[in-house]
Write an enzyme that holds these catalytic residues in place. Structure first.
Site, PDB file in Angstrom:
ATOM      1  N   ARG A 142       0.819  -1.235   0.000  1.00  0.00           N
ATOM      2  CA  ARG A 142       0.000   0.000   0.000  1.00  0.00           C
ATOM      3  C   ARG A 142       0.844   1.273   0.000  1.00  0.00           C
ATOM      4  NH1 ARG A 142      -3.954  -2.638   3.544  1.00  0.00           N
ATOM      5  NH2 ARG A 142      -5.532  -3.450   2.134  1.00  0.00           N
ATOM      6  N   LYS A 188       4.076  11.737 -11.412  1.00  0.00           N
ATOM      7  CA  LYS A 188       3.266  10.901 -12.299  1.00  0.00           C
ATOM      8  C   LYS A 188       3.974   9.554 -12.438  1.00  0.00           C
ATOM      9  CE  LYS A 188       0.707  14.142 -15.170  1.00  0.00           C
ATOM     10  NZ  LYS A 188       0.512  14.686 -16.535  1.00  0.00           N
ATOM     11  N   GLU A 244      12.087  18.846 -24.439  1.00  0.00           N
ATOM     12  CA  GLU A 244      11.309  19.140 -23.222  1.00  0.00           C
ATOM     13  C   GLU A 244      11.901  20.342 -22.479  1.00  0.00           C
ATOM     14  OE1 GLU A 244       8.488  17.651 -22.066  1.00  0.00           O
ATOM     15  OE2 GLU A 244       8.369  15.718 -23.087  1.00  0.00           O
ATOM     16  N   LYS A 254       8.839  23.317 -13.592  1.00  0.00           N
ATOM     17  CA  LYS A 254       7.880  22.226 -13.356  1.00  0.00           C
ATOM     18  C   LYS A 254       7.417  22.221 -11.905  1.00  0.00           C
ATOM     19  CE  LYS A 254       6.567  17.559 -14.209  1.00  0.00           C
ATOM     20  NZ  LYS A 254       6.698  16.347 -14.975  1.00  0.00           N
ATOM     21  N   GLU A 312      -3.173  17.700 -11.719  1.00  0.00           N
ATOM     22  CA  GLU A 312      -3.571  18.121 -13.061  1.00  0.00           C
ATOM     23  C   GLU A 312      -5.074  18.393 -13.199  1.00  0.00           C
ATOM     24  OE1 GLU A 312      -1.215  16.417 -16.228  1.00  0.00           O
ATOM     25  OE2 GLU A 312      -2.886  16.683 -17.603  1.00  0.00           O
ATOM     26  N   ARG A 361      -1.488  22.484 -14.551  1.00  0.00           N
ATOM     27  CA  ARG A 361      -0.461  21.481 -14.878  1.00  0.00           C
ATOM     28  C   ARG A 361      -0.556  21.053 -16.343  1.00  0.00           C
ATOM     29  NH1 ARG A 361       1.965  16.477 -11.270  1.00  0.00           N
ATOM     30  NH2 ARG A 361       3.309  15.652 -12.908  1.00  0.00           N
ATOM     31  N   ASN A 408       1.767  19.981 -20.970  1.00  0.00           N
ATOM     32  CA  ASN A 408       1.479  19.128 -22.132  1.00  0.00           C
ATOM     33  C   ASN A 408       1.613  19.873 -23.450  1.00  0.00           C
ATOM     34  OD1 ASN A 408       0.889  17.002 -20.394  1.00  0.00           O
ATOM     35  ND2 ASN A 408      -1.219  17.708 -20.148  1.00  0.00           N
ATOM     36  N   HIS A 465       2.055  17.989 -26.644  1.00  0.00           N
ATOM     37  CA  HIS A 465       1.814  16.574 -26.365  1.00  0.00           C
ATOM     38  C   HIS A 465       0.557  16.032 -27.045  1.00  0.00           C
ATOM     39  CE1 HIS A 465       5.027  17.186 -23.541  1.00  0.00           C
ATOM     40  NE2 HIS A 465       4.964  15.949 -23.106  1.00  0.00           N
ATOM     41  N   HIS A 499       1.530  12.961 -29.081  1.00  0.00           N
ATOM     42  CA  HIS A 499       1.058  11.609 -28.746  1.00  0.00           C
ATOM     43  C   HIS A 499       0.393  10.960 -29.953  1.00  0.00           C
ATOM     44  CE1 HIS A 499       0.939  12.303 -24.106  1.00  0.00           C
ATOM     45  NE2 HIS A 499       2.101  11.832 -24.510  1.00  0.00           N
ATOM     46  N   HIS A 530       9.533   9.817 -27.872  1.00  0.00           N
ATOM     47  CA  HIS A 530       8.607  10.783 -27.257  1.00  0.00           C
ATOM     48  C   HIS A 530       9.032  12.243 -27.445  1.00  0.00           C
ATOM     49  CE1 HIS A 530       5.739  12.458 -24.458  1.00  0.00           C
ATOM     50  NE2 HIS A 530       6.722  12.992 -23.765  1.00  0.00           N
TER      51      HIS A 530
HETATM   52  N1  GLY Z   1       4.834  15.364 -18.150  1.00  0.00           N
HETATM   53  C1  GLY Z   1       3.797  16.247 -17.784  1.00  0.00           C
HETATM   54  C2  GLY Z   1       3.489  16.241 -16.336  1.00  0.00           C
HETATM   55  O1  GLY Z   1       4.227  15.705 -15.535  1.00  0.00           O
HETATM   56  O2  GLY Z   1       2.481  16.764 -15.946  1.00  0.00           O
END
Ligand code: GLY
Length: 381
Positions: free
Chosen positions: A129, A151, A193, A235, A245, A249, A253, A256, A260, A274
Site C-alpha cells: 500500500r 506521475k 522538453e 515544473k 492536473e 499542470r 502538455n 503533447h 502523442h 517521445h
Molecule cells: N509530463 C507532464 C506532467 O508531468 O504533468
C-alpha cells in the site's frame, strides 16, 4: 562557462507540504548518492530497479556509494525499453520485491530513464500500500520531466500511462554527468522538453537557450546544470499549484496532444521517440495558435531557427517511411486521456513564453495543421 552558471550542485524544492522533496542537480552526483539518500531513508535498506542498458554503466557506482554510507542494497535489472512498462513486468517486479521481503520501511531507487522511473514509482505506490522511492533519472528527458511531479504508471493495450498513480518521490538526484553516455538522438529528444519550458512560460529562459543551447547539448556541465535547474524549477512551480492536473499542470502538455498522436501512429516504436513527437507537436501547436490568430509567424520562425541551430528534428528519416494521414492522426488525438466531454484540450501560445489552455480549437483548423505536417513530410521524402 556560460554566464550566470556554476558547476556547484543546485537544489530545487518541490513544496508539497508533507510530500515535499528536493531535486538535487549536479555533476558527479552518482558517486556521492549515498550521502544524499541516507537522510531520507527510514531504514538503511533499499532495492534498486534499473535496466540492462543503464545497469552495466552506472549500477556499480551507486552500489559503491551506498556501501560507503552503510546502506544495505539489492538490485533488479529489467529489459530496457517501453515494453517494460507493462502489466506483466509490473506483476513480476512486485513478486520479486515481495520475494526479497522488501518492507514498508524500505525504499525503492529508480536508476534509469522514464520507463524505469514510471514503473518503479508505480510499484512503490502499490507495494504494501505504498513505500518510499527515490528517482535517479539517467536521461535528459527524465531529469527535466518524468522524474519530477509524481506521475507514475504503466501502459495498457488501450494506451500509454493509462494505469498509474500520482505518487511523489522522496528525493530526485539529477546527475548531469550521466548524460554523457546518451546518444545524440536521446539527448536532443530530451532537449525538446527543455525548450518546452521556455515556450510555455519563460521567454528569458528561451533567450538563454538561444545563447547556451549548444553548450547544453555538447556537454558543458555548468550549462547542463543550469538548463536542468531552470526546467525543474518551472515544473516544480506548476506542480505546486496543481499536483493532480486539475488545471494549470496541463500547460506541461504543450506539444503533447499532437505529439502523442504522432507517436501512436508510429506504434511507439523507434521511428519517433517521445521527445521528437513533442518537438514536432510544439511546432504544430504553434501553427494552430497562428491559424487561430493568437501567435505571430515571426515567433514560429524564431523557434524554428532554434531547432535548426541545435539540430532538433534533424535526421529523422524514419518518419518519412510512414504514410501519414491527417484523419488517422485526429482519431488518435480523440483517444488521448485528456479528452474532456468529447473535447480536445490544446495548449496554445500567444507568444514565446506565454502559453494557455483551451478547448476552443475547431476541428477544421486542427485538421489544417495536421495536413500541413503531412504535406511537409511528403515534400521532404
Ligand atoms: N509530463 C507532464 C506532467 O508531468 O504533468
Amino acid at each position: 562557462m556560460p554566464a550566470n552558471t556554476t558547476d556547484e550542485d543546485q537544489i530545487v524544492r518541490v513544496p508539497l507540504g508533507c510530500r515535499a522533496y528536493d531535486i538535487r542537480i549536479g555533476g558527479n552526483l552518482l558517486s556521492r548518492a549515498g550521502e544524499f539518500i541516507t537522510p531520507v531513508l527510514r531504514r538503511k535498506r533499499v532495492a534498486i530497479i534499473t535496466d540492462d542498458v543503464v545497469g552495466p554503466l552506472h549500477l556499480k557506482t551507486l552500489e559503491d556509494s551506498l556501501n560507503a554510507t552503510g546502506v544495505e542494497h539489492s538490485s533488479i535489472t529489467l529489459p530496457a525499453g517501453e515494453a517494460t512498462k507493462s502489466m506483466s513486468q509490473y506483476g513480476e517486479l512486485m513478486d520479486t520485491l515481495l520475494e526479497k521481503q522488501v518492507g514498508r520501511d524500505e525504499a525503492l531507487i529508480a536508476l534509469g530513464g522514464g520507463v524505469i522511473g514510471d514503473l518503479t514509482g508505480f510499484a512503490a505506490s502499490t507495494l504494501r500500500r505504498g513505500i518510499d522511492f527515490i528517482q535517479i533519472p539517467t536521461t535528459l528527458l527524465s531529469q527535466v520531466d518524468s522524474s519530477v511531479g509524481g506521475k507514475t504508471g504503466i501502459n495498457s493495450p488501450y494506451g500509454k500511462n493509462l494505469i498509474g498513480a500520482f505518487y511523489q518521490p522522496k528525493l530526485v538526484l539529477a546527475d548531469v554527468d550521466m548524460l554523457n553516455t546518451l546518444s545524440k538522438r536521446e539527448l536532443l529528444a530530451g532537449y525538446a522538453e527543455v525548450v518546452k519550458y521556455g515556450l510555455l512560460g519563460d521567454f528569458a529562459f528561451f533567450e538563454w537557450l538561444e545563447k547556451n543551447g549548444a553548450a547544453v547539448i555538447h556537454g558543458e556541465t555548468a550549462a547542463r546544470i543550469e538548463a536542468v535547474k531552470r526546467s525543474v524549477q518551472a515544473k516544480a512551480d506548476i506542480v505546486q499549484k496543481d499536483e493532480r492536473e486539475g488545471g494549470v499542470r496541463a500547460l506541461l502538455n504543450l506539444g503533447h496532444t499532437f505529439g502523442h498522436a504522432l507517436e501512436a501512429e508510429t506504434g511507439y516504436g523507434g521511428s519517433l521517440v517521445h521527445g521528437e513527437g513533442v518537438a514536432i507537436g510544439m511546432l504544430m501547436a504553434m501553427d494552430l495558435s497562428a491559424t487561430l490568430g493568437h501567435l505571430k509567424q515571426q515567433d514560429i520562425q524564431r523557434v524554428e531557427q532554434h531547432y535548426d541551430a541545435t539540430g532538433l528534428l534533424k535526421n529523422l528519416p524514419s518518419i518519412q517511411n510512414i504514410i501519414w494521414n491527417s484523419e488517422n492522426l485526429l482519431k488518435h488525438m480523440y483517444q488521448d486521456k485528456k479528452v474532456d466531454q468529447g473535447k480536445l484540450t490544446f495548449i496554445l501560445m500567444k507568444s514565446i513564453g506565454n502559453a494557455f489552455i483551451t478547448q476552443e480549437a475547431d476541428t477544421s483548423s486542427v485538421l489544417e495543421t495536421l495536413e500541413k505536417f503531412v504535406c511537409k513530410i511528403e515534400a521532404e521524402a
